[in-house]
Design a protein around this motif. Structure first.
Motif, PDB file in Angstrom:
ATOM      1  N   HIS A 192       0.804  -1.210   0.000  1.00 22.68           N
ATOM      2  CA  HIS A 192       0.000   0.000   0.000  1.00 22.68           C
ATOM      3  C   HIS A 192       0.841   1.265   0.000  1.00 22.68           C
ATOM      4  CE1 HIS A 192      -3.726  -2.122   0.249  1.00 22.68           C
ATOM      5  NE2 HIS A 192      -3.252  -2.841   1.236  1.00 22.68           N
ATOM      6  N   ALA A 193       2.163   1.144   0.112  1.00 22.30           N
ATOM      7  CA  ALA A 193       3.029   2.312   0.075  1.00 22.30           C
ATOM      8  C   ALA A 193       3.066   2.851  -1.352  1.00 22.30           C
ATOM      9  CB  ALA A 193       4.441   1.943   0.533  1.00 22.30           C
ATOM     10  N   TYR A 194       3.021   4.160  -1.472  1.00 21.58           N
ATOM     11  CA  TYR A 194       3.050   4.772  -2.799  1.00 21.58           C
ATOM     12  C   TYR A 194       4.059   5.897  -2.741  1.00 21.58           C
ATOM     13  CZ  TYR A 194       1.237   6.291  -7.296  1.00 21.58           C
ATOM     14  OH  TYR A 194       1.103   6.597  -8.622  1.00 21.58           O
ATOM     15  N   GLY A 195       5.193   5.670  -3.349  1.00 22.88           N
ATOM     16  CA  GLY A 195       6.277   6.630  -3.257  1.00 22.88           C
ATOM     17  C   GLY A 195       6.281   7.638  -4.385  1.00 22.88           C
ATOM     18  N   ARG A 196       7.094   8.646  -4.212  1.00 22.07           N
ATOM     19  CA  ARG A 196       7.199   9.718  -5.191  1.00 22.07           C
ATOM     20  C   ARG A 196       7.707   9.192  -6.538  1.00 22.07           C
ATOM     21  NH1 ARG A 196       7.450  15.243  -4.495  1.00 22.07           N
ATOM     22  NH2 ARG A 196       8.626  16.418  -6.041  1.00 22.07           N
ATOM     23  N   ALA A 197       8.711   8.318  -6.509  1.00 21.98           N
ATOM     24  CA  ALA A 197       9.248   7.777  -7.761  1.00 21.98           C
ATOM     25  C   ALA A 197       8.159   7.042  -8.542  1.00 21.98           C
ATOM     26  CB  ALA A 197      10.427   6.846  -7.478  1.00 21.98           C
ATOM     27  N   GLN A 198       7.338   6.278  -7.836  1.00 24.03           N
ATOM     28  CA  GLN A 198       6.249   5.561  -8.501  1.00 24.03           C
ATOM     29  C   GLN A 198       5.220   6.542  -9.048  1.00 24.03           C
ATOM     30  OE1 GLN A 198       6.122   2.133  -9.007  1.00 24.03           O
ATOM     31  NE2 GLN A 198       4.496   2.731 -10.410  1.00 24.03           N
ATOM     32  N   ALA A 199       4.903   7.583  -8.280  1.00 22.02           N
ATOM     33  CA  ALA A 199       3.938   8.591  -8.738  1.00 22.02           C
ATOM     34  C   ALA A 199       4.457   9.320  -9.976  1.00 22.02           C
ATOM     35  CB  ALA A 199       3.638   9.579  -7.620  1.00 22.02           C
ATOM     36  N   LEU A 200       5.758   9.594 -10.026  1.00 23.24           N
ATOM     37  CA  LEU A 200       6.352  10.215 -11.214  1.00 23.24           C
ATOM     38  C   LEU A 200       6.282   9.257 -12.399  1.00 23.24           C
ATOM     39  CD1 LEU A 200       9.373  11.955  -9.491  1.00 23.24           C
ATOM     40  CD2 LEU A 200       7.573  13.142 -10.775  1.00 23.24           C
ATOM     41  N   SER A 201       6.577   7.987 -12.148  1.00 23.78           N
ATOM     42  CA  SER A 201       6.535   6.980 -13.210  1.00 23.78           C
ATOM     43  C   SER A 201       5.114   6.792 -13.746  1.00 23.78           C
ATOM     44  CB  SER A 201       7.082   5.655 -12.667  1.00 23.78           C
ATOM     45  OG  SER A 201       6.933   4.630 -13.604  1.00 23.78           O
ATOM     46  N   ASP A 202       4.134   6.818 -12.857  1.00 23.63           N
ATOM     47  CA  ASP A 202       2.729   6.638 -13.247  1.00 23.63           C
ATOM     48  C   ASP A 202       2.141   7.874 -13.914  1.00 23.63           C
ATOM     49  OD1 ASP A 202       2.752   4.118 -12.155  1.00 23.63           O
ATOM     50  OD2 ASP A 202       1.647   4.675 -10.341  1.00 23.63           O
ATOM     51  N   GLY A 203       2.812   9.017 -13.786  1.00 31.92           N
ATOM     52  CA  GLY A 203       2.256  10.241 -14.347  1.00 31.92           C
ATOM     53  C   GLY A 203       1.334  10.984 -13.392  1.00 31.92           C
ATOM     54  N   VAL A 204       1.231  10.507 -12.161  1.00 28.57           N
ATOM     55  CA  VAL A 204       0.426  11.190 -11.146  1.00 28.57           C
ATOM     56  C   VAL A 204       1.113  12.500 -10.764  1.00 28.57           C
ATOM     57  CG1 VAL A 204      -0.445  11.021  -8.772  1.00 28.57           C
ATOM     58  CG2 VAL A 204      -0.598   9.057 -10.307  1.00 28.57           C
ATOM     59  N   LEU A 205       2.441  12.482 -10.759  1.00 28.19           N
ATOM     60  CA  LEU A 205       3.240  13.692 -10.557  1.00 28.19           C
ATOM     61  C   LEU A 205       4.016  13.992 -11.833  1.00 28.19           C
ATOM     62  CD1 LEU A 205       4.806  13.151  -7.002  1.00 28.19           C
ATOM     63  CD2 LEU A 205       2.836  14.570  -7.619  1.00 28.19           C
ATOM     64  N   VAL A 206       4.236  15.286 -12.081  1.00 29.27           N
ATOM     65  CA  VAL A 206       5.012  15.735 -13.237  1.00 29.27           C
ATOM     66  C   VAL A 206       6.266  16.431 -12.693  1.00 29.27           C
ATOM     67  CG1 VAL A 206       5.013  17.213 -15.277  1.00 29.27           C
ATOM     68  CG2 VAL A 206       2.888  16.089 -14.560  1.00 29.27           C
ATOM     69  N   ASP A 207       7.433  15.964 -13.094  1.00 32.68           N
ATOM     70  CA  ASP A 207       8.691  16.558 -12.631  1.00 32.68           C
ATOM     71  C   ASP A 207       8.905  17.902 -13.325  1.00 32.68           C
ATOM     72  OD1 ASP A 207      11.197  17.142 -11.691  1.00 32.68           O
ATOM     73  OD2 ASP A 207      12.174  15.376 -12.529  1.00 32.68           O
ATOM     74  N   VAL A 208       9.010  18.962 -12.530  1.00 32.43           N
ATOM     75  CA  VAL A 208       9.239  20.303 -13.074  1.00 32.43           C
ATOM     76  C   VAL A 208      10.537  20.889 -12.503  1.00 32.43           C
ATOM     77  CG1 VAL A 208       6.785  20.713 -13.497  1.00 32.43           C
ATOM     78  CG2 VAL A 208       7.781  21.447 -11.316  1.00 32.43           C
ATOM     79  N   SER A 209      11.423  20.024 -12.060  1.00 33.44           N
ATOM     80  CA  SER A 209      12.647  20.443 -11.379  1.00 33.44           C
ATOM     81  C   SER A 209      13.550  21.327 -12.239  1.00 33.44           C
ATOM     82  CB  SER A 209      13.447  19.224 -10.912  1.00 33.44           C
ATOM     83  OG  SER A 209      12.693  18.484  -9.986  1.00 33.44           O
ATOM     84  N   LYS A 210      13.652  21.026 -13.533  1.00 32.44           N
ATOM     85  CA  LYS A 210      14.551  21.798 -14.396  1.00 32.44           C
ATOM     86  C   LYS A 210      14.139  23.270 -14.430  1.00 32.44           C
ATOM     87  CE  LYS A 210      16.476  21.880 -19.039  1.00 32.44           C
ATOM     88  NZ  LYS A 210      16.473  21.245 -20.358  1.00 32.44           N
ATOM     89  N   MET A 211      12.861  23.537 -14.667  1.00 31.74           N
ATOM     90  CA  MET A 211      12.381  24.914 -14.686  1.00 31.74           C
ATOM     91  C   MET A 211      12.424  25.518 -13.281  1.00 31.74           C
ATOM     92  SD  MET A 211      10.996  27.418 -16.613  1.00 31.74           S
ATOM     93  CE  MET A 211      10.245  26.665 -18.035  1.00 31.74           C
ATOM     94  N   ALA A 212      12.139  24.709 -12.271  1.00 36.83           N
ATOM     95  CA  ALA A 212      12.159  25.199 -10.888  1.00 36.83           C
ATOM     96  C   ALA A 212      13.568  25.638 -10.488  1.00 36.83           C
ATOM     97  CB  ALA A 212      11.630  24.120  -9.942  1.00 36.83           C
ATOM     98  N   ARG A 213      14.593  24.929 -10.955  1.00 33.79           N
ATOM     99  CA  ARG A 213      15.985  25.345 -10.666  1.00 33.79           C
ATOM    100  C   ARG A 213      16.248  26.720 -11.264  1.00 33.79           C
ATOM    101  NH1 ARG A 213      17.003  19.952 -11.096  1.00 33.79           N
ATOM    102  NH2 ARG A 213      17.417  20.000 -13.317  1.00 33.79           N
ATOM    103  N   GLN A 214      15.727  26.973 -12.459  1.00 33.51           N
ATOM    104  CA  GLN A 214      15.900  28.290 -13.084  1.00 33.51           C
ATOM    105  C   GLN A 214      15.214  29.386 -12.271  1.00 33.51           C
ATOM    106  OE1 GLN A 214      14.649  28.062 -17.191  1.00 33.51           O
ATOM    107  NE2 GLN A 214      15.950  26.287 -17.578  1.00 33.51           N
ATOM    108  N   ALA A 215      14.145  29.017 -11.564  1.00 34.61           N
ATOM    109  CA  ALA A 215      13.431  29.990 -10.730  1.00 34.61           C
ATOM    110  C   ALA A 215      14.086  30.154  -9.364  1.00 34.61           C
ATOM    111  CB  ALA A 215      11.970  29.565 -10.561  1.00 34.61           C
ATOM    112  N   GLY A 216      15.071  29.302  -9.041  1.00 39.14           N
ATOM    113  CA  GLY A 216      15.795  29.453  -7.784  1.00 39.14           C
ATOM    114  C   GLY A 216      15.618  28.335  -6.780  1.00 39.14           C
ATOM    115  N   PHE A 217      14.872  27.294  -7.113  1.00 37.41           N
ATOM    116  CA  PHE A 217      14.739  26.154  -6.200  1.00 37.41           C
ATOM    117  C   PHE A 217      15.997  25.303  -6.276  1.00 37.41           C
ATOM    118  CE2 PHE A 217      10.218  27.105  -6.755  1.00 37.41           C
ATOM    119  CZ  PHE A 217       9.772  27.011  -5.450  1.00 37.41           C
ATOM    120  N   ASN A 218      16.397  24.745  -5.132  1.00 42.04           N
ATOM    121  CA  ASN A 218      17.570  23.870  -5.127  1.00 42.04           C
ATOM    122  C   ASN A 218      17.227  22.453  -4.676  1.00 42.04           C
ATOM    123  OD1 ASN A 218      17.172  24.318  -2.445  1.00 42.04           O
ATOM    124  ND2 ASN A 218      19.136  25.286  -2.054  1.00 42.04           N
TER     125      ASN A 218
END
Length: 191
Positions: free
Chosen positions: A41-67
């Motif tokens: 029943h555990a549902y991790g972030r990697a699985q959610a990204l793989s399933d498309g439940v989450l969308v990785d926006v890290s590249k653009m977020a780094r440009q905005a100043g997120f680390n």
């Protein structure tokens, strides 16, 4: 005879001990099954990204100043970022996903610079991707910083009452964006 009785009692005691051991083994197996059920029943972030439940926006977020890694839920993405050529044609409004995503991560970064806490709300204006409205409408999103699958800090951007981490119960519901119509201001009588 008393020796036999004692021996017989010892056997009974041995059998009782064996049964106790069997019960302990069974309890151990039960605990193992419980652990296995918990892991199913555990549902991790990697699985959610793989399933498309989450969308990785890290590249653009780094440009905005997120680390740290940043992801958006699919529903938040559909409502605030997704934009196709068909949408441009039907609304006669030119926008693109790159610009819409920048608006989301930039406003999230401004919110992150504010007061502390693991959850923050922020607002932005966006043209709804569905419906007749072509004017920008204000929407609220939430940003939560928390542990990723390995305990590392990660940020997830969601709609206000959304919780992707409970897993996929109704996959279709996670892909549907809520109604995106702009709220109209009511005119006061005589005004």
């Amino acid at each position: 005879m008393s020796a036999d009785t004692t021996h017989s009692n010892d056997k009974d005691n041995d059998n009782d001990n064996d049964n106790d051991n069997d019960n302990n083994d069974h309890d151990h197996d039960h605990d193992h099954d419980h652990d296995r059920r918990f892991l199913l029943h555990a549902y991790g972030r990697a699985q959610a990204l793989s399933d498309g439940v989450l969308v990785d926006v890290s590249k653009m977020a780094r440009q905005a100043g997120f680390n740290v890694p940043v992801a958006m839920t699919r529903a938040a993405w559909i409502d605030c970022v997704e934009w196709t050529d068909d949408t441009t044609r039907s609304k006669a409004v030119f926008q693109d996903e790159v610009g819409r995503l920048w608006d989301v991560v930039y406003m999230a970064r401004l919110a992150a610079a504010g007061a502390g806490g693991e959850r923050r709300s922020f607002r932005l204006y966006r043209v709804p991707p569905e419906g007749p409205d072509i004017r920008p409408c204000r929407v609220e999103l939430w940003m939560r910083i928390g542990p990723g699958d390995a305990g590392e800090p990660v940020i997830t951007i969601t709609q206000p009452r959304e919780d992707w981490s409970r897993g996929v119960r109704d996959r279709a519901a996670l892909w549907r964006a809520p109604a995106t119509a702009c709220r109209r201001r009511r005119r006061s009588p005589g005004g």
